[in-house]
Design a protein around this motif. Structure first.
Motif, PDB file in Angstrom:
ATOM      1  N   LYS A   1       0.791  -1.213   0.000  1.00  0.00           N
ATOM      2  CA  LYS A   1       0.000   0.000   0.000  1.00  0.00           C
ATOM      3  C   LYS A   1       0.831   1.273   0.000  1.00  0.00           C
ATOM      4  N   SER A   2       1.947   1.271   0.730  1.00  0.00           N
ATOM      5  CA  SER A   2       2.692   2.518   0.878  1.00  0.00           C
ATOM      6  C   SER A   2       3.410   2.891  -0.405  1.00  0.00           C
ATOM      7  N   GLU A   3       3.679   4.172  -0.551  1.00  0.00           N
ATOM      8  CA  GLU A   3       4.302   4.652  -1.782  1.00  0.00           C
ATOM      9  C   GLU A   3       5.695   4.073  -1.976  1.00  0.00           C
ATOM     10  N   VAL A   4       6.481   4.038  -0.916  1.00  0.00           N
ATOM     11  CA  VAL A   4       7.854   3.548  -1.074  1.00  0.00           C
ATOM     12  C   VAL A   4       7.856   2.069  -1.448  1.00  0.00           C
ATOM     13  N   GLY A   5       6.925   1.313  -0.901  1.00  0.00           N
ATOM     14  CA  GLY A   5       6.853  -0.097  -1.255  1.00  0.00           C
ATOM     15  C   GLY A   5       6.488  -0.296  -2.711  1.00  0.00           C
ATOM     16  N   ARG A   6       5.494   0.452  -3.146  1.00  0.00           N
ATOM     17  CA  ARG A   6       5.041   0.318  -4.530  1.00  0.00           C
ATOM     18  C   ARG A   6       6.082   0.827  -5.507  1.00  0.00           C
ATOM     19  N   MET A   7       7.086   1.546  -4.998  1.00  0.00           N
ATOM     20  CA  MET A   7       8.130   2.076  -5.879  1.00  0.00           C
ATOM     21  C   MET A   7       9.141   1.009  -6.305  1.00  0.00           C
ATOM     22  N   SER A   8       9.164  -0.133  -5.615  1.00  0.00           N
ATOM     23  CA  SER A   8      10.191  -1.141  -5.901  1.00  0.00           C
ATOM     24  C   SER A   8      10.340  -1.467  -7.382  1.00  0.00           C
ATOM     25  N   PRO A   9       9.252  -1.740  -8.100  1.00  0.00           N
ATOM     26  CA  PRO A   9       9.436  -2.053  -9.521  1.00  0.00           C
ATOM     27  C   PRO A   9      10.077  -0.902 -10.291  1.00  0.00           C
ATOM     28  N   LEU A  10       9.790   0.322  -9.865  1.00  0.00           N
ATOM     29  CA  LEU A  10      10.401   1.471 -10.531  1.00  0.00           C
ATOM     30  C   LEU A  10      11.900   1.502 -10.273  1.00  0.00           C
ATOM     31  N   ILE A  11      12.274   1.139  -9.057  1.00  0.00           N
ATOM     32  CA  ILE A  11      13.691   1.125  -8.729  1.00  0.00           C
ATOM     33  C   ILE A  11      14.409   0.096  -9.586  1.00  0.00           C
ATOM     34  N   ALA A  12      13.738  -1.045  -9.802  1.00  0.00           N
ATOM     35  CA  ALA A  12      14.318  -2.038 -10.709  1.00  0.00           C
ATOM     36  C   ALA A  12      14.501  -1.430 -12.099  1.00  0.00           C
ATOM     37  N   GLU A  13      13.535  -0.619 -12.489  1.00  0.00           N
ATOM     38  CA  GLU A  13      13.574  -0.019 -13.830  1.00  0.00           C
ATOM     39  C   GLU A  13      14.781   0.903 -14.007  1.00  0.00           C
ATOM     40  N   VAL A  14      15.099   1.669 -12.978  1.00  0.00           N
ATOM     41  CA  VAL A  14      16.152   2.666 -13.123  1.00  0.00           C
ATOM     42  C   VAL A  14      17.494   2.215 -12.556  1.00  0.00           C
ATOM     43  N   SER A  15      17.524   1.008 -11.988  1.00  0.00           N
ATOM     44  CA  SER A  15      18.721   0.611 -11.238  1.00  0.00           C
ATOM     45  C   SER A  15      19.985   0.561 -12.095  1.00  0.00           C
ATOM     46  N   ARG A  16      19.825   0.212 -13.386  1.00  0.00           N
ATOM     47  CA  ARG A  16      21.024   0.180 -14.224  1.00  0.00           C
ATOM     48  C   ARG A  16      21.533   1.577 -14.519  1.00  0.00           C
ATOM     49  N   ALA A  17      20.614   2.479 -14.798  1.00  0.00           N
ATOM     50  CA  ALA A  17      21.028   3.847 -15.108  1.00  0.00           C
ATOM     51  C   ALA A  17      21.543   4.567 -13.861  1.00  0.00           C
ATOM     52  N   PHE A  18      20.908   4.293 -12.711  1.00  0.00           N
ATOM     53  CA  PHE A  18      21.313   4.956 -11.468  1.00  0.00           C
ATOM     54  C   PHE A  18      21.495   3.924 -10.365  1.00  0.00           C
ATOM     55  N   PRO A  19      22.637   3.248 -10.347  1.00  0.00           N
ATOM     56  CA  PRO A  19      22.856   2.183  -9.362  1.00  0.00           C
ATOM     57  C   PRO A  19      22.785   2.693  -7.926  1.00  0.00           C
ATOM     58  N   ASN A  20      23.055   3.985  -7.725  1.00  0.00           N
ATOM     59  CA  ASN A  20      23.018   4.515  -6.367  1.00  0.00           C
ATOM     60  C   ASN A  20      21.608   4.513  -5.792  1.00  0.00           C
ATOM     61  N   VAL A  21      20.599   4.555  -6.657  1.00  0.00           N
ATOM     62  CA  VAL A  21      19.222   4.450  -6.173  1.00  0.00           C
ATOM     63  C   VAL A  21      19.003   3.076  -5.544  1.00  0.00           C
ATOM     64  N   ALA A  22      19.454   2.045  -6.242  1.00  0.00           N
ATOM     65  CA  ALA A  22      19.319   0.688  -5.713  1.00  0.00           C
ATOM     66  C   ALA A  22      20.110   0.540  -4.415  1.00  0.00           C
ATOM     67  N   ARG A  23      21.310   1.095  -4.393  1.00  0.00           N
ATOM     68  CA  ARG A  23      22.146   1.052  -3.179  1.00  0.00           C
ATOM     69  C   ARG A  23      21.418   1.647  -1.989  1.00  0.00           C
ATOM     70  N   SER A  24      20.903   2.849  -2.190  1.00  0.00           N
ATOM     71  CA  SER A  24      20.209   3.547  -1.108  1.00  0.00           C
ATOM     72  C   SER A  24      18.996   2.760  -0.646  1.00  0.00           C
ATOM     73  N   PHE A  25      18.224   2.276  -1.585  1.00  0.00           N
ATOM     74  CA  PHE A  25      17.025   1.504  -1.259  1.00  0.00           C
ATOM     75  C   PHE A  25      17.377   0.285  -0.416  1.00  0.00           C
ATOM     76  N   HIS A  26      18.466  -0.349  -0.785  1.00  0.00           N
ATOM     77  CA  HIS A  26      18.867  -1.561  -0.074  1.00  0.00           C
ATOM     78  C   HIS A  26      19.405  -1.260   1.313  1.00  0.00           C
ATOM     79  N   SER A  27      20.237  -0.239   1.409  1.00  0.00           N
ATOM     80  CA  SER A  27      20.903  -0.018   2.696  1.00  0.00           C
ATOM     81  C   SER A  27      20.051   0.800   3.666  1.00  0.00           C
TER      82      SER A  27
END
Lengths: 207, 207
Positions: free
Chosen positions: B101-127
């Motif tokens: 339900k929450s916005e940050v949770g629903r953002m996960s697929p988007l993070i997958a989408e941009v993770s190659r272009a901006f790996p730091n987004v994935a890093r931040s999300f993970h850590s």
DNA sequence: GTCTATACAGTGATAGAC
DNA sequence: GTCTATCACTGTATAGAC
């Protein structure tokens, strides 16, 4: 297959093979028709001769992998030498392979990416891939229940526990590809083992 | 919070609120800076005054939801009136809420989408999100083990079974949004119940 | 902080010759 | 089937006035 004859790859097939790699590597939006054409060493105009648009190309790439991926599961279903428990163990192994290693499995996040723009892609993925996949597995379960080896289970709940961890592992590995310690964080084999054991513990009828 | 004072929303906050909605609705690539600017009723130039680029805007949107989402879980951890089993049940409920339900949770697929272009987004999300989330849950498990209510479990394997189904359900609901029978195919409540029961059956020490 | 105006690279897609 | 050439458009991003 196996008759010593290998059909020459058509241009269309070559384009699909090359563009599938690009889609998987860079995503849908970041894979332009120009890049696909360049990678195939043809011009954009020629590319558009084979596919009417980017959406058709993408759908072709996704659809292409359906049948071969499902065939492994079908072969397992038809192997009469296996008891229900061994068959389910093998099936789970195949599902991990299909979802994490195969091209069509790894495409799932991309399908999520384009699903709003092209809902028919999601439709096709669900009805021609996910659906048949679940049907086959469900027949294996029903067989085990008939033989009193498995307890009766709720279908949706069981699939939630079966596919959930596999798909998430695949998604995680795609979204954290850039991590140099990817294999440490998301190792396939040990997680597959513990997952399989847990599922069998839940479904086996131990009176 | 609750002191009768509501801070005026800054322009920057307004932009983040509006663009988060657009990102969730249309994905990262399909959400252009022009559309964001138009939706905020300012010009693109003004938008670029607040955020240096689209990537910074997206990162801000993702990061913004971390803390409030994690706070619910922290509150649960600190509630001393709960026994380990009840606390875990509640925690799973919160995780479903956070992820689906929450916005940050629903953002996960988007993070997958941009993770190659901006790996730091994935890093931040993970850590900053996934990591703390797992730490909190793990302390709850360890507490239950100490009290002999839970069996000792392997951390990665347990999280595989805990987060896997939740994340996949969230992804499925995002990628099949266009289905008119979404709630029939992917109902949250019953799947949450059966998932919770299965996990407790696996982890409880019943000698 | 917000605006008008603009730069400029890249996009999906097509026309028509060979 | 493949090419050259070109289309109309949108994308991100910036300069400079107010």
């Amino acid at each position: 297959m196996g008759n010593g004859f290998v059909a020459a790859e058509t241009r269309r097939e070559e384009i699909m093979r090359v563009s599938t790699g690009l889609f998987l590597e860079n995503g849908f939006a970041a894979t332009s028709m120009s890049k696909v054409a360049a990678a195939c060493k043809i011009t954009k105009a020629s590319l558009y001769h084979h596919f009417t648009g980017k959406d058709e190309l993408f759908i072709a790439c996704v659809t292409h992998g359906y049948t071969p991926a499902l065939d492994d599961l079908r072969a397992l279903e038809n192997d009469q030498s296996l008891d229900p428990v061994t068959r389910l163990r093998e099936a789970i192994s195949v599902l991990y392979e299909m979802t994490i290693k195969s091209e069509v499995g790894r495409m799932s996040p991309l399908i999520a990416e384009v699903s709003r723009a092209f809902p028919n892609v999601a439709r096709s993925f669900h009805s021609d891939y996910i659906g048949p996949q679940q049907e086959i597995v469900w027949r294996m379960i029903a067989d085990g229940v008939d033989q009193k080896v498995f307890q009766p289970v709720d279908r949706k709940s069981f699939f939630h526990l079966l596919f959930g961890p596999i798909v998430t592992l695949s998604l995680s590995r795609e979204m954290f590809t850039s991590f140099e310690d990817l294999e440490d964080h998301f190792p396939v084999e040990p997680l597959k083992q513990s997952h399989t054991d847990a599922l069998l513990k839940l479904i086996r009828s131990c009176a």
